[in-house]
Design a protein around this motif. Structure first.
Motif, PDB file in Angstrom:
ATOM      1  N   ASP A  21       0.832  -1.195   0.000  1.00  0.00           N
ATOM      2  CA  ASP A  21       0.000   0.000   0.000  1.00  0.00           C
ATOM      3  C   ASP A  21       0.869   1.247   0.000  1.00  0.00           C
ATOM      4  OD1 ASP A  21      -2.318   1.469  -0.031  1.00  0.00           O
ATOM      5  OD2 ASP A  21      -2.963   0.938   1.983  1.00  0.00           O
ATOM      6  N   VAL A  22       0.424   2.264  -0.729  1.00  0.00           N
ATOM      7  CA  VAL A  22       1.036   3.590  -0.701  1.00  0.00           C
ATOM      8  C   VAL A  22      -0.107   4.571  -0.506  1.00  0.00           C
ATOM      9  CG1 VAL A  22       2.413   5.307  -1.929  1.00  0.00           C
ATOM     10  CG2 VAL A  22       2.883   2.879  -2.269  1.00  0.00           C
ATOM     11  N   VAL A  23      -0.060   5.367   0.560  1.00  0.00           N
ATOM     12  CA  VAL A  23      -1.132   6.309   0.884  1.00  0.00           C
ATOM     13  C   VAL A  23      -0.594   7.726   0.754  1.00  0.00           C
ATOM     14  CG1 VAL A  23      -2.717   7.102   2.674  1.00  0.00           C
ATOM     15  CG2 VAL A  23      -2.270   4.661   2.402  1.00  0.00           C
ATOM     16  N   TYR A  24      -1.344   8.544   0.013  1.00  0.00           N
ATOM     17  CA  TYR A  24      -0.955   9.930  -0.208  1.00  0.00           C
ATOM     18  C   TYR A  24      -1.864  10.866   0.577  1.00  0.00           C
ATOM     19  CZ  TYR A  24       1.742   8.198  -4.159  1.00  0.00           C
ATOM     20  OH  TYR A  24       2.639   7.530  -4.941  1.00  0.00           O
ATOM     21  N   ASP A  25      -1.321  12.007   0.968  1.00  0.00           N
ATOM     22  CA  ASP A  25      -2.117  13.068   1.574  1.00  0.00           C
ATOM     23  C   ASP A  25      -3.079  13.589   0.499  1.00  0.00           C
ATOM     24  OD1 ASP A  25      -3.131  15.458   2.547  1.00  0.00           O
ATOM     25  OD2 ASP A  25      -1.244  16.070   3.469  1.00  0.00           O
ATOM     26  N   PRO A  26      -4.391  13.629   0.778  1.00  0.00           N
ATOM     27  CA  PRO A  26      -5.347  14.118  -0.238  1.00  0.00           C
ATOM     28  C   PRO A  26      -5.013  15.515  -0.761  1.00  0.00           C
ATOM     29  CG  PRO A  26      -6.518  13.128   1.606  1.00  0.00           C
ATOM     30  CD  PRO A  26      -5.064  13.196   1.998  1.00  0.00           C
TER      31      PRO A  26
END
Length: 195
Positions: A173-178
């Motif tokens: 998983d890679v999660v970005y700041d919206p």
């Protein structure tokens, strides 16, 4: 990037009788897992792995977790970039990759952090080596603590700890700041932004 999550898959054989049997005559399930998990004998302790995993959480200098050859260890400088903050080390039940079977119990070890250091995949493999070897009571917890407190790049190599195979490790998983989607950094003002 807010964080990345890596998962390392473990396939632990359910009994010594099975372990000896598949060493003599591997099954299709063994071949199906060969490139996707670290296949291990009985005796694995999930509780011990989690205990060692907690040692890696928080701000750590990962300098000891670097795989060296004899030649490389003479020239590798200690760099401050090895300082990182690990948000979480966890363990959950896993499942077979492709063929359901009664041979293995599956576990997923997850490691979550905002960013990682140079050659972090190699470092994860060395971290897993420590976690799994401690879970089998092959190394003491003091060894893990010593490696974290003495971040010299040749330490792991010099201790001769068996190294985990790379095939169990996956970026999951890679999660970005919206906000990065509406105002990326660096933010460029287009002509239509002035209207």
């Amino acid at each position: 990037i807010t964080f990345r999550k890596y998962t390392y898959r473990l396939a632990v054989c359910r009994s010594w009788e099975l372990w000896e049997s598949i060493r003599q005559e591997p099954s299709i399930a063994c071949f199906s897992e060969r490139d996707y998990a670290w296949r291990l004998p009985p005796g694995f302790s999930p509780e011990r792995l989690l205990t060692a995993g907690r040692r890696f959480e928080g701000e750590q200098v990962m300098g000891s977790f670097f795989k060296h050859t004899n030649r490389e260890k003479r020239f590798e400088p200690i760099t401050p970039s090895a300082l990182k903050y690990i948000l979480h080390v966890g363990l959950s039940n896993g499942e077979a990759y492709s063929i359901n079977n009664d041979i293995y119990d599956y576990y997923n070890v997850t490691i979550v952090a905002k960013s990682f250091v140079r050659e972090q995949v190699c470092r994860f493999i060395l971290m897993m080596s420590c976690l799994v070897n401690y879970s089998y009571d092959r190394i003491p917890l003091a060894t893990v603590d010593w490696l974290l407190n003495n971040p010299i790049s040749s330490n792991f190599f010099d201790m001769g700890i068996p190294i985990a195979p790379p095939q169990g490790l996956f970026l999951t998983d890679v999660v970005y700041d919206p906000n990065m989607f509406t105002k990326p950094v660096p933010y460029y003002l287009h002509s239509w932004d002035y209207e």
